[in-house]
Structures are given as structure tokens and as C-alpha cells.
Design an enzyme around this catalytic site. Structure first.
Site, PDB file in Angstrom:
ATOM      1  N   HIS A 129      11.172 -23.470   9.794  1.00 20.58           N
ATOM      2  CA  HIS A 129      10.154 -24.166  10.599  1.00 20.58           C
ATOM      3  C   HIS A 129       8.730 -24.008  10.085  1.00 20.58           C
ATOM      4  O   HIS A 129       7.917 -24.912  10.276  1.00 20.58           O
ATOM      5  CB  HIS A 129      10.210 -23.669  12.051  1.00 20.58           C
ATOM      6  N   ASN A 130       8.412 -22.850   9.494  1.00 23.28           N
ATOM      7  CA  ASN A 130       7.025 -22.594   9.072  1.00 23.28           C
ATOM      8  C   ASN A 130       6.828 -22.733   7.566  1.00 23.28           C
ATOM      9  O   ASN A 130       5.701 -22.606   7.086  1.00 23.28           O
ATOM     10  CB  ASN A 130       6.567 -21.184   9.474  1.00 23.28           C
TER      11      ASN A 130
ATOM     12  N   GLY B 276      -1.189  -5.001   9.018  1.00 19.23           N
ATOM     13  CA  GLY B 276      -2.485  -5.117   8.336  1.00 19.23           C
ATOM     14  C   GLY B 276      -2.414  -6.031   7.127  1.00 19.23           C
ATOM     15  O   GLY B 276      -3.264  -6.921   6.947  1.00 19.23           O
TER      16      GLY B 276
ATOM     17  N   ARG C 242       7.415   1.444   7.275  1.00 20.64           N
ATOM     18  CA  ARG C 242       7.702   2.527   8.215  1.00 20.64           C
ATOM     19  C   ARG C 242       8.452   2.020   9.439  1.00 20.64           C
ATOM     20  O   ARG C 242       8.622   2.747  10.427  1.00 20.64           O
ATOM     21  CB  ARG C 242       6.383   3.192   8.649  1.00 20.64           C
TER      22      ARG C 242
ATOM     23  N   ARG D 114       9.666 -32.952  11.490  1.00 12.71           N
ATOM     24  CA  ARG D 114       8.620 -32.705  12.481  1.00 12.71           C
ATOM     25  C   ARG D 114       7.853 -31.413  12.192  1.00 12.71           C
ATOM     26  O   ARG D 114       6.717 -31.253  12.626  1.00 12.71           O
ATOM     27  CB  ARG D 114       9.215 -32.655  13.896  1.00 12.71           C
ATOM     28  N   HIS D 115       8.470 -30.517  11.436  1.00 13.45           N
ATOM     29  CA  HIS D 115       7.790 -29.252  11.138  1.00 13.45           C
ATOM     30  C   HIS D 115       6.682 -29.435  10.097  1.00 13.45           C
ATOM     31  O   HIS D 115       5.722 -28.678  10.080  1.00 13.45           O
ATOM     32  CB  HIS D 115       8.803 -28.207  10.673  1.00 13.45           C
TER      33      HIS D 115
ATOM     34  N   CYS E 277       3.263  -3.015   4.046  1.00 13.90           N
ATOM     35  CA  CYS E 277       2.415  -1.859   4.348  1.00 13.90           C
ATOM     36  C   CYS E 277       3.174  -1.024   5.373  1.00 13.90           C
ATOM     37  O   CYS E 277       4.375  -1.238   5.561  1.00 13.90           O
ATOM     38  CB  CYS E 277       1.007  -2.272   4.794  1.00 13.90           C
ATOM     39  N   GLY E 278       2.524  -0.092   6.028  1.00  9.33           N
ATOM     40  CA  GLY E 278       3.249   0.787   6.940  1.00  9.33           C
ATOM     41  C   GLY E 278       3.926   0.025   8.063  1.00  9.33           C
ATOM     42  O   GLY E 278       5.134   0.127   8.283  1.00  9.33           O
ATOM     43  N   THR E 279       3.132  -0.749   8.778  1.00  6.99           N
ATOM     44  CA  THR E 279       3.681  -1.574   9.867  1.00  6.99           C
ATOM     45  C   THR E 279       3.977  -3.001   9.429  1.00  6.99           C
ATOM     46  O   THR E 279       4.698  -3.718  10.124  1.00  6.99           O
ATOM     47  CB  THR E 279       2.659  -1.673  11.015  1.00  6.99           C
ATOM     48  N   GLY E 280       3.367  -3.425   8.349  1.00 10.78           N
ATOM     49  CA  GLY E 280       3.420  -4.834   7.943  1.00 10.78           C
ATOM     50  C   GLY E 280       2.304  -5.650   8.577  1.00 10.78           C
ATOM     51  O   GLY E 280       2.049  -6.784   8.154  1.00 10.78           O
TER      52      GLY E 280
ATOM     53  N   ASP F 278       0.861  -1.194   0.000  1.00  9.96           N
ATOM     54  CA  ASP F 278       0.000   0.000   0.000  1.00  9.96           C
ATOM     55  C   ASP F 278       0.892   1.237   0.000  1.00  9.96           C
ATOM     56  O   ASP F 278       2.124   1.145  -0.157  1.00  9.96           O
ATOM     57  CB  ASP F 278      -1.014  -0.049   1.156  1.00  9.96           C
ATOM     58  N   HIS F 279       0.270   2.394   0.214  1.00  8.26           N
ATOM     59  CA  HIS F 279       1.022   3.651   0.173  1.00  8.26           C
ATOM     60  C   HIS F 279       2.010   3.762   1.329  1.00  8.26           C
ATOM     61  O   HIS F 279       2.966   4.531   1.245  1.00  8.26           O
ATOM     62  CB  HIS F 279       0.054   4.843   0.185  1.00  8.26           C
TER      63      HIS F 279
HETATM   64  C1  RB5 Z   1      -1.901   3.003   6.148  1.00 10.62           C
HETATM   65  O1  RB5 Z   1      -1.915   4.298   6.650  1.00 10.62           O
HETATM   66  C2  RB5 Z   1      -1.545   2.016   7.257  1.00 10.62           C
HETATM   67  O2  RB5 Z   1      -2.644   1.851   8.098  1.00 10.62           O
HETATM   68  C3  RB5 Z   1      -1.107   0.697   6.673  1.00 10.62           C
HETATM   69  O3  RB5 Z   1      -0.020   0.898   5.827  1.00 10.62           O
HETATM   70  C4  RB5 Z   1      -0.652  -0.382   7.649  1.00 10.62           C
HETATM   71  O4  RB5 Z   1       0.290   0.099   8.542  1.00 10.62           O
HETATM   72  C5  RB5 Z   1      -1.731  -1.145   8.280  1.00 10.62           C
HETATM   73  O5  RB5 Z   1      -1.508  -2.115   9.033  1.00 10.62           O
END
Ligand code: RB5
Length: 148
Positions: A97-98, A69, A108, A131-132, A64-67, A8-9
Site C-alpha cells: 500500500h505504501n 529515531g 533492541r 488507488r494506492h 537503531c535501538g528502537t527503530g 547506529d550502535h
Molecule cells: C541510542 O542509544 C538510541 O537512542 C537509538 O539507537 C534509538 O533507539 C533512537 O531512536
């Protein structure tokens, strides 16, 4: 290796850096976007997950921003085992393992050189099986139970 990417952005800049880096490393990269426009991360998680699940790519990368979502979204696709990684150890262990088939990072959160190292480790580490595999099969059984 054929790798499909989506972001995403909040993640497209890191996605583009990784796309160019992995292409230079000799991988074939499919870039499903976005390119900076404001979008919804579930749409891009879904596209990447469906491409990997269909066998049209060996692995996926989502950003994504945090990864967080996009990681939640892509893991809704049956057959996807997406791992949000913040360091090389997690990248190594989730492959061993996964048998993770999608690498997720936060644009971010992670610097570009660390992201390249995480990707290098992820794509060069083999699943250990043994085992995995039994545990992976249990994940698939949970999916099957709720996907009726
Ligand atoms: C977008 O602003 C932000 O919510 C998205 O990139 C992400 O961090 C969601 O988990």
C-alpha cells in the site's frame, strides 16, 4: 536486489546479521556502518536515504535501538518512504500500500529470526499501485510543498 544498510550502535548487530543473511540470499548489500562505535542515528538515516533517493540502491534498511529515531531521520529525505516494521504483516502491507522503499527495525526490539522473516516478506512483496498510487502522489505533494 541492491540494498543499502545503515545503523547506529543500538542497531549495528542486527544490521550485520541482516547484511550477512541478505548477502547469502543473493542480494547485493552496501553496508554504510556503523560497526559498533557510538554514533548518531540521524547521520546513518541520512546516508541510507540519500543513497536510495539517488537511485544507487533499490531499497534501504535502517536499524537503531528502537527503530524510531532513525525512521524519523530517514523519512526527512525527499522520496523516502521508510516503514518501521515489527512483524511480517506490517512489512507486507507497507510494500503493498505504501510502496515503502526503506525498511526500519529496532535492534533492541526485534529478534534476529523475526527480523529475517520481516526482511524476506518486505523484499518479496510488490506495490499494488492503483488507488494506492494516488495516495503516494499526495505524500510527494506534501514533500514538494515544504521542500521549497
Ligand atoms: C541510542 O542509544 C538510541 O537512542 C537509538 O539507537 C534509538 O533507539 C533512537 O531512536
Amino acid at each position: 536486489m541492491k540494498i543499502v544498510m545503515g545503523a547506529d550502535h543500538g542497531g549495528y548487530q542486527l544490521k550485520n546479521i541482516l547484511r550477512d543473511h541478505l548477502t547469502e540470499q543473493g542480494h547485493t548489500v552496501i553496508d554504510l556502518g556503523c560497526q559498533g562505535e557510538r554514533v548518531d542515528y540521524p547521520d546513518y538515516g541520512q546516508k541510507v536515504g540519500e543513497t536510495v533517493a539517488a537511485g544507487e540502491a533499490d531499497y534501504g534498511i535502517c536499524v537503531c535501538g528502537t527503530g524510531i529515531g532513525i525512521s524519523i531521520a530517514v523519512n526527512k529525505i525527499p522520496g523516502i518512504r521508510a516503514a518501521l516494521c515489527t512483524n511480517e504483516y506490517e512489512a507486507m502491507m507497507t510494500r503493498r500500500h505504501n510502496d515503502a522503499n526503506v525498511l526500519v527495525m529496532g535492534g533492541r526490539v526485534i529478534g534476529e529470526e523475526l527480523a529475517k522473516d520481516i526482511a524476506r516478506v518486505f523484499f518479496s512483496t510488490e506495490f499494488e499501485g492503483g488507488r494506492h498510487q494516488k495516495r503516494i502522489d499526495k505524500i510527494a505533494a506534501i514533500e514538494a510543498k515544504y521542500n521549497r
